[in-house]
Write an enzyme that holds these catalytic residues in place. Structure first.
Site, short mmCIF file in Angstrom:
data_model
loop_
_atom_site.label_atom_id
_atom_site.label_comp_id
_atom_site.label_asym_id
_atom_site.label_seq_id
_atom_site.Cartn_x
_atom_site.Cartn_y
_atom_site.Cartn_z
N ASP A 51 4.83 -3.36 -2.23
CA ASP A 51 3.66 -2.90 -1.48
C ASP A 51 3.63 -3.46 -0.06
OD1 ASP A 51 2.17 -1.04 -2.83
OD2 ASP A 51 0.98 -2.48 -3.93
N HIS A 105 -6.33 4.45 2.75
CA HIS A 105 -6.14 4.40 1.29
C HIS A 105 -7.42 3.81 0.71
CE1 HIS A 105 -3.68 3.85 -2.46
NE2 HIS A 105 -4.71 3.05 -2.69
N GLY A 141 -9.74 3.42 -2.50
CA GLY A 141 -9.89 3.48 -3.95
C GLY A 141 -10.54 2.19 -4.40
N GLY A 162 -9.02 -0.42 -4.83
CA GLY A 162 -8.44 -1.24 -3.77
C GLY A 162 -8.43 -0.38 -2.52
#
Length: 379
Positions: free
Chosen positions: A150, A208, A210, A212
């Site tokens: 990641d 991004h 969500g 997270g």
């Protein structure tokens, strides 16, 4: 009778403390063959899966299963429901690659040993990611294990971007900004290059959002900055994580409430974010539907911080051309997308897109490329 042809396949695994998500892709075409998830690892464990070609649904109780038992059940499920697939590789999502791993790698004992040293940087994620590698190595020793990080997509950040204002000894010890959700952002960059090359060459904030959540400044398809730092706790408030927090507040809470490091970790990772702000839940759909003023307050705090950090990412790029939303919230909460865009309206015309997340397919692409490279190098 002519035997059915064998389909080489790649399995992607995201192994966590209580869940294991998996997808099986045909190696050559990257067609999705099977997908599923094991939940409740260690307690009320259960596997649910779907075979793409036949539509067959699989449900199985796995009481008390740990990560290895969960993966064993997944492999048995594949064997029982496949169509002559052969798993050539397991592509594992690994949260932290540190400063060493800046691209996906085939796992060797030396790589595994180095990854173990990074566990203190991500104690709530890394040990379970590595447990998945260890389990697949024992259960399917003929398949290659490939680690996808990641952090890797952000490895090219400048010293200015990844440095904390700390003494050199601390920075030399690895206390720096790494960034996360890189596999997701790499997929966004890839999709933009294919679908919107005009934007891919420009200045894009990828969001991004969500359970997270983070943002990434993309210029020319490269990551210039991101909101997460040394850990996956930094930046935006998330489902149950605090996001950025004054370090003085942390030391105050430790002294004032007698919290040790473990108790503090639990609060900041599990009881904060939207859950802590609302006092209700970390589920955005529930908060959106609620008429409780605490739900509205939590969502308002969230969209404010997202918009605020969009501005920070625009500074990193010298402007902004578009915002790309992805992730569970980014894809499925149009009201929150609208609230963010309203807050950044002063920046001028900014295009808005939604691109569905597909980290698993990105991992499968990396695995296929590594396997092909390995074959080319063989004598």
């Amino acid at each position: 009778m002519i035997a059915a042809p064998v389909t080489p396949a790649i399995a992607t695994l995201n192994t966590g403390s209580s869940s294991l998500k998996f997808r099986i892709f045909a190696r050559d075409s990257l067609d999705l063959l099977m997908s599923g998830k094991v939940t409740g690892i260690g307690t009320d464990c259960r596997m649910n899966a779907k075979v793409t070609g036949t539509g067959a649904q699989i449900a199985q109780e796995l009481p008390g299963a740990d990560q290895e038992a969960a993966l064993a059940a997944v492999i048995a499920c594949i064997d029982a429901h496949d169509d002559d697939w052969r798993i050539d590789a397991f592509a594992h999502r690994i949260v932290h690659g540190g400063a060493t791993f800046t691209a996906p790698v085939i796992v060797t004992p030396e790589v595994m040993a180095e990854l173990q040293t990074l566990c203190p940087l991500a104690p709530l994620h890394q040990p379970y990611n590595l447990a998945g590698i260890a389990a697949s190595g024992r259960l399917a020793p003929d398949a290659q294990d490939i680690a996808c990080f990641d952090t890797a997509f952000h490895a090219g950040h400048s010293e200015v971007v990844h440095s904390f204002a700390l003494p050199q000894a601390m920075r030399d010890a690895g206390v720096r900004r790494y960034g996360f959700h890189g596999i997701s952002y790499e997929w966004i960059a890839r999709m933009l290059a294919e679908q919107r090359p005009d934007l891919a060459a420009g200045r894009v904030v990828a969001a991004h959002l969500g359970n997270g959540a983070s943002l990434c400044a993309l210029r020319g398809g490269r990551s210039l900055d991101t909101t997460m730092g040394m850990s996956a706790l930094d930046g935006l408030p998330m489902g149950s994580r605090s996001g950025a927090l004054d370090a003085g507040a942390v030391t105050y809470m430790m002294r004032r409430f007698g919290l040790d490091a473990d108790a503090l970790d639990h609060m900041l990772y599990e009881d904060s974010g939207l859950k802590g702000l609302s006092g209700l839940t970390n589920d955005v759909a529930t908060l959106v539907a609620s008429d409780d003023p605490r739900a509205a307050f939590a969502l308002d705090c969230f969209t404010y911080r997202v918009a605020q950090y969009v501005g920070a990412m625009a500074v990193a790029m010298g402007g902004i051309d578009a915002v790309v939303f992805t992730g569970g919230i980014g894809e499925n909460a149009p009201g929150l997308r609208g609230a963010v865009l309203d807050r950044i309206g002063f920046l001028g015309p900014v295009e808005s897109l939604v691109i569905p997340a597909n980290e698993e397919r990105m991992m499968a692409i990396h695995a296929r490329e590594l396997l092909e490279t390995r074959l080319e190098l063989m004598p």
